[in-house]
Design a protein around this motif. Sequence first.
Motif, PDB file in Angstrom:
ATOM      1  N   VAL A   1      -7.807  -7.875  -7.381  1.00 61.19           N
ATOM      2  CA  VAL A   1      -7.695  -8.282  -5.983  1.00 61.19           C
ATOM      3  C   VAL A   1      -6.987  -7.228  -5.150  1.00 61.19           C
ATOM      4  CG1 VAL A   1      -6.844 -10.108  -4.455  1.00 61.19           C
ATOM      5  CG2 VAL A   1      -7.550 -10.672  -6.793  1.00 61.19           C
ATOM      6  N   ALA A   2      -6.023  -6.566  -5.748  1.00 62.20           N
ATOM      7  CA  ALA A   2      -5.169  -5.608  -5.030  1.00 62.20           C
ATOM      8  C   ALA A   2      -5.124  -4.285  -5.786  1.00 62.20           C
ATOM      9  CB  ALA A   2      -3.766  -6.187  -4.869  1.00 62.20           C
ATOM     10  N   PRO A   3      -6.249  -3.615  -5.948  1.00 62.22           N
ATOM     11  CA  PRO A   3      -6.242  -2.402  -6.776  1.00 62.22           C
ATOM     12  C   PRO A   3      -5.410  -1.267  -6.188  1.00 62.22           C
ATOM     13  CG  PRO A   3      -8.381  -2.698  -5.700  1.00 62.22           C
ATOM     14  CD  PRO A   3      -7.607  -3.960  -5.488  1.00 62.22           C
TER      15      PRO A   3
ATOM     16  N   GLY B   1      -0.080  -8.717   2.449  1.00 63.76           N
ATOM     17  CA  GLY B   1      -0.791  -8.006   3.491  1.00 63.76           C
ATOM     18  C   GLY B   1      -2.259  -7.820   3.194  1.00 63.76           C
ATOM     19  N   LEU B   2      -2.798  -8.732   2.385  1.00 60.72           N
ATOM     20  CA  LEU B   2      -4.205  -8.652   1.994  1.00 60.72           C
ATOM     21  C   LEU B   2      -5.039  -9.725   2.644  1.00 60.72           C
ATOM     22  CD1 LEU B   2      -3.587  -7.962  -1.803  1.00 60.72           C
ATOM     23  CD2 LEU B   2      -4.322  -6.304  -0.085  1.00 60.72           C
TER      24      LEU B   2
ATOM     25  N   ARG C   1       6.307  -7.226  -3.130  1.00 61.34           N
ATOM     26  CA  ARG C   1       5.152  -7.512  -2.285  1.00 61.34           C
ATOM     27  C   ARG C   1       4.053  -8.227  -3.073  1.00 61.34           C
ATOM     28  NH1 ARG C   1       2.033  -2.830   1.264  1.00 61.34           N
ATOM     29  NH2 ARG C   1       0.324  -4.152   2.054  1.00 61.34           N
ATOM     30  N   LEU C   2       3.906  -7.874  -4.339  1.00 64.37           N
ATOM     31  CA  LEU C   2       2.835  -8.419  -5.168  1.00 64.37           C
ATOM     32  C   LEU C   2       3.247  -9.625  -6.002  1.00 64.37           C
ATOM     33  CD1 LEU C   2       1.297  -5.058  -6.453  1.00 64.37           C
ATOM     34  CD2 LEU C   2       0.135  -6.751  -5.012  1.00 64.37           C
ATOM     35  N   PHE C   3       4.551  -9.847  -6.163  1.00 60.65           N
ATOM     36  CA  PHE C   3       5.004 -10.868  -7.114  1.00 60.65           C
ATOM     37  C   PHE C   3       4.439 -12.263  -6.822  1.00 60.65           C
ATOM     38  CE2 PHE C   3       7.978 -14.021  -8.786  1.00 60.65           C
ATOM     39  CZ  PHE C   3       7.965 -13.668 -10.133  1.00 60.65           C
ATOM     40  N   PRO C   4       4.447 -12.745  -5.567  1.00 64.22           N
ATOM     41  CA  PRO C   4       3.854 -14.072  -5.343  1.00 64.22           C
ATOM     42  C   PRO C   4       2.387 -14.146  -5.761  1.00 64.22           C
ATOM     43  CG  PRO C   4       5.195 -13.428  -3.462  1.00 64.22           C
ATOM     44  CD  PRO C   4       5.065 -12.214  -4.328  1.00 64.22           C
TER      45      PRO C   4
END
Length: 293
Positions: free
Chosen positions: A211-213, A292-293, A237-240
């Motif tokens: 999802v967030a490469p 922020g995605l 930023r990515l942990f959640p």
Amino acid sequence: MFSGSIPALVTPFDSAGAFDESAYRDLIEWQVAEGSSALVPCGTTGEAATLTQAEQFAIVRICVDQARGRVPVIAGAGSNDTRVAAANLRAAKEAGADAALMVPPYYNRPSQEGIFRHFEALAQDAPLPIVLYNVPARTVTDILPDTLVRIVTAFPHVFVAVKDASGVLQRVSQHRAALGANFCQLSGNDDLALAYNATGGVGCISVTANVAPRLSAAFQRACAAGNAAAALVLHDRLFPLHVALFSDASPGPVKYAMTRVRPDFPAGLRLPMTWPSEASRQAIDAALAHAGL
């Protein structure tokens, strides 16, 4: 041999459960462009358990073809039957994979001696390097550190890395102490990747990277550069999202997330996997916004 952000690729199915080759090729192009350092087709997240052997290695072949040597391909190839696992290794080699990802036998629950003998048998004529994949929550078998060290020490040119999804962080240090700093250790848990790298890991075979490469690759680059402050910012930023992608049975949540960041992505699942719950979808939406995605 491997490092950085390595997505455990989802397998796109249409609403009838048929494999969508075009969507898969588009996914691979996006992953390479965004900085992923290798690809894992047909692993757990790729719903390998619902693929026939013919489908599985046809998909591996497509992944290899689309990657075009730009990044390595590590094919999911494990089985709880040693003879089938050996056949899978040969099929992965014939499909053009660079290495194979192999779980210990699941369901039949061998002893530590049985786990060793399984991998010993595979090593006798292994056509590819093998990444050991230890995921006790799914296999109900655990490659304990002494057994992993025994396997790697006996066949160091076959067993080149571990994807460790045991969740036991002290094992990174145990493996390093016995096998040295050059043995490749990859986290199998996105949420633990920061701590895993801090104690000697060199990357992650990742669900979140589907999802967030770009962010996942940037996080791994910060870790490799020793930039702890930048790595922590990206981790936060990515942990959640790491958590939300396991708020229901995987890969349902990650396939839902894919439709949010790539609206044209086909989000079919093969039973017994199902679409995530409303609560899970809300958690994913919030996590994507946070990232922020």
